[in-house]
Design a protein around this motif. Sequence first.
Motif, PDB file in Angstrom:
ATOM      1  N   GLN A 103      37.598  38.563  37.580  1.00  0.00           N
ATOM      2  CA  GLN A 103      38.199  37.257  37.337  1.00  0.00           C
ATOM      3  C   GLN A 103      39.640  37.166  37.838  1.00  0.00           C
ATOM      4  O   GLN A 103      40.134  36.064  38.098  1.00  0.00           O
ATOM      5  CB  GLN A 103      38.161  36.936  35.834  1.00  0.00           C
ATOM      6  N   THR A 104      40.317  38.283  37.973  1.00  0.00           N
ATOM      7  CA  THR A 104      41.756  38.245  38.264  1.00  0.00           C
ATOM      8  C   THR A 104      42.150  38.863  39.596  1.00  0.00           C
ATOM      9  O   THR A 104      43.262  38.633  40.069  1.00  0.00           O
ATOM     10  CB  THR A 104      42.546  38.956  37.149  1.00  0.00           C
ATOM     11  N   ALA A 105      41.268  39.659  40.217  1.00  0.00           N
ATOM     12  CA  ALA A 105      41.624  40.319  41.475  1.00  0.00           C
ATOM     13  C   ALA A 105      41.456  39.349  42.643  1.00  0.00           C
ATOM     14  O   ALA A 105      40.539  38.531  42.652  1.00  0.00           O
ATOM     15  CB  ALA A 105      40.752  41.556  41.695  1.00  0.00           C
ATOM     16  N   PRO A 106      42.321  39.445  43.657  1.00  0.00           N
ATOM     17  CA  PRO A 106      42.177  38.605  44.844  1.00  0.00           C
ATOM     18  C   PRO A 106      41.055  39.110  45.730  1.00  0.00           C
ATOM     19  O   PRO A 106      40.612  40.253  45.601  1.00  0.00           O
ATOM     20  CB  PRO A 106      43.534  38.753  45.540  1.00  0.00           C
ATOM     21  N   PHE A 107      40.604  38.261  46.643  1.00  0.00           N
ATOM     22  CA  PHE A 107      39.551  38.695  47.554  1.00  0.00           C
ATOM     23  C   PHE A 107      40.071  39.771  48.499  1.00  0.00           C
ATOM     24  O   PHE A 107      39.369  40.724  48.825  1.00  0.00           O
ATOM     25  CB  PHE A 107      39.011  37.514  48.366  1.00  0.00           C
ATOM     26  N   VAL A 108      41.316  39.631  48.927  1.00  0.00           N
ATOM     27  CA  VAL A 108      41.941  40.631  49.792  1.00  0.00           C
ATOM     28  C   VAL A 108      42.918  41.423  48.946  1.00  0.00           C
ATOM     29  O   VAL A 108      43.857  40.854  48.374  1.00  0.00           O
ATOM     30  CB  VAL A 108      42.672  39.977  50.983  1.00  0.00           C
ATOM     31  N   LEU A 109      42.699  42.723  48.855  1.00  0.00           N
ATOM     32  CA  LEU A 109      43.572  43.548  48.048  1.00  0.00           C
ATOM     33  C   LEU A 109      44.913  43.726  48.745  1.00  0.00           C
ATOM     34  O   LEU A 109      44.988  44.209  49.859  1.00  0.00           O
ATOM     35  CB  LEU A 109      42.935  44.925  47.811  1.00  0.00           C
ATOM     36  N   GLU A 110      45.967  43.303  48.066  1.00  0.00           N
ATOM     37  CA  GLU A 110      47.319  43.503  48.571  1.00  0.00           C
ATOM     38  C   GLU A 110      48.096  44.288  47.547  1.00  0.00           C
ATOM     39  O   GLU A 110      47.546  44.794  46.573  1.00  0.00           O
ATOM     40  CB  GLU A 110      47.981  42.136  48.848  1.00  0.00           C
ATOM     41  N   GLU A 111      49.384  44.380  47.726  1.00  0.00           N
ATOM     42  CA  GLU A 111      50.192  45.221  46.856  1.00  0.00           C
ATOM     43  C   GLU A 111      50.348  44.605  45.475  1.00  0.00           C
ATOM     44  O   GLU A 111      50.559  43.404  45.328  1.00  0.00           O
ATOM     45  CB  GLU A 111      51.578  45.446  47.471  1.00  0.00           C
TER      46      GLU A 111
END
Length: 309
Positions: A290-298
Amino acid sequence: MPIKIADDLPARRTLEAEGVVVMGQADAVRQDIRPLRIALLNLMPNKISTETQLARLLGATPLQVELTLVRISDHVSRNTSADHMASFYRPWSDVRDERFDGFIITGAPVEHLPFEAVSYWDELRSIFDWTQTHVHRSLSICWAAQAALKHFHGVEKRSLDRKAFGVFRHRSHVPSSPYLRGFSDDFCVPVSRWSEVRRDDLPADRGLKLLADSEESGLCLIDDPARGFLHMFNHLEYDTLTLAAEFARDGAGQMPAHYFPGDDPSQAPINSWRGHAHLLFGNWINEIYQTAPFVLEESDGSGGWRSAA
């Protein structure tokens, strides 16, 4: 949805026999979705058993999970074959530039040692710091939960004169927590440790939230939202017979409390915690999703993530 693990990992055969859906690379790609990247830093001696326990719970959630097995870079396991470690585990030094949606750190049988005397303490501290920039949500188990509280908040563990050992009833204190969604007010949890952190040891000004504990065995679940960590001091991931195996390993010494029917080791124990184990891990995975973005960034260092540039 299934869990993606290596085709020849021993856990795969066990999970498939239990009906857990396990997929290979080709099937994963065909689904055309981004799987959640979950890494497991396995510090337990019986690594194959621990892999299976945790993969079972991660694989039962309704999302595709890609599991990466991680080890301490320079530590040599004495209880798991070198071939197994070389085939399935990556040293943390090899994954430190990667980003993960979730990171799990298991317990370790080093509770009798001061943290600073553990051979891999310095690297573990680096890993804790790394989670703040490269991991969206982390879960620490047993000794690792104590170690995380020591590292992030200076909380010392306390040695126990008698092992906290058995299946103990626990109380949910924050039913509104996303991690306790669906939990009963009162639930059972396996416990196996020689040390503890007490409620009075927790600093009052660091945002730590006590989610569940037991009158008999103490703290169980603590949420540390500022660090993106959920700390579990006990072992909801345990199989039905894990405590029995520990009891036999220790020469049938201390009887695990509330475990064998009638305290008779000849009687098969009844698993009274399996449902809540699935709930906890399902809730943890759902919170990540629910909280993570589709593209993992820092990570921004507070459990959130900076957006992609």
